[in-house]
Design a protein around this motif. Sequence first.
Motif, PDB file in Angstrom:
ATOM      1  N   UNK A   1       0.829  -1.173   0.000  1.00  0.00           N
ATOM      2  CA  UNK A   1       0.000   0.000   0.000  1.00  0.00           C
ATOM      3  C   UNK A   1       0.875   1.237   0.000  1.00  0.00           C
ATOM      4  N   UNK A   2       0.326   2.298  -0.540  1.00  0.00           N
ATOM      5  CA  UNK A   2       0.999   3.600  -0.504  1.00  0.00           C
ATOM      6  C   UNK A   2       0.113   4.549   0.283  1.00  0.00           C
ATOM      7  N   UNK A   3       0.719   5.256   1.216  1.00  0.00           N
ATOM      8  CA  UNK A   3       0.017   6.295   1.956  1.00  0.00           C
ATOM      9  C   UNK A   3       0.671   7.626   1.636  1.00  0.00           C
ATOM     10  N   UNK A   4      -0.139   8.561   1.184  1.00  0.00           N
ATOM     11  CA  UNK A   4       0.303   9.951   1.026  1.00  0.00           C
ATOM     12  C   UNK A   4      -0.266  10.699   2.222  1.00  0.00           C
ATOM     13  N   UNK A   5       0.605  11.366   2.959  1.00  0.00           N
ATOM     14  CA  UNK A   5       0.102  12.092   4.121  1.00  0.00           C
ATOM     15  C   UNK A   5       0.775  13.446   4.261  1.00  0.00           C
ATOM     16  N   UNK A   6       0.030  14.308   4.919  1.00  0.00           N
ATOM     17  CA  UNK A   6       0.513  15.646   5.250  1.00  0.00           C
ATOM     18  C   UNK A   6       0.195  15.873   6.716  1.00  0.00           C
ATOM     19  N   UNK A   7       1.186  16.263   7.468  1.00  0.00           N
ATOM     20  CA  UNK A   7       0.985  16.517   8.888  1.00  0.00           C
ATOM     21  C   UNK A   7       1.625  17.859   9.230  1.00  0.00           C
ATOM     22  N   UNK A   8       0.886  18.691   9.952  1.00  0.00           N
ATOM     23  CA  UNK A   8       1.387  20.017  10.304  1.00  0.00           C
ATOM     24  C   UNK A   8       0.728  20.507  11.588  1.00  0.00           C
ATOM     25  N   UNK A   9       1.475  21.251  12.377  1.00  0.00           N
ATOM     26  CA  UNK A   9       0.895  21.809  13.595  1.00  0.00           C
ATOM     27  C   UNK A   9       0.159  23.108  13.306  1.00  0.00           C
ATOM     28  N   UNK A  10      -0.722  23.464  14.212  1.00  0.00           N
ATOM     29  CA  UNK A  10      -1.294  24.811  14.214  1.00  0.00           C
ATOM     30  C   UNK A  10      -1.164  25.334  15.638  1.00  0.00           C
TER      31      UNK A  10
END
Length: 102
Positions: free
Chosen positions: A1-10
């Motif tokens: 499987x391929x996971x594309x993710x974006x993680x960022x703080x606010x």
Amino acid sequence: MIVAFSVAPSGTGRADGSVSDAVAAAVRVVRESGLPHRTSSMFTEVEGEWDEVMDVVKRATEAVLPFGSRVSLVLKVDIRPGFTGELDAKLARLEAELERDA
């Protein structure tokens, strides 16, 4: 499987709005995982089995937690049982198709 993710703080309190330090902490986790990966300006893609990929996403998210009062996580997943090496193979098939049409 391929996971594309974006993680960022606010809620970082930074006047310039930059989150590059937090994103670097997440990408460091991905690189140290040893799994095939690719990072672009908007997403990081990771390839592997469900449990190992989701563990990397979880640890990358946890690495971002200290940088703000909350964290946003976006996931897109391509689950294709029986296939490996698709991080590069999908692009190769696309490029071959484009060359064929040219």
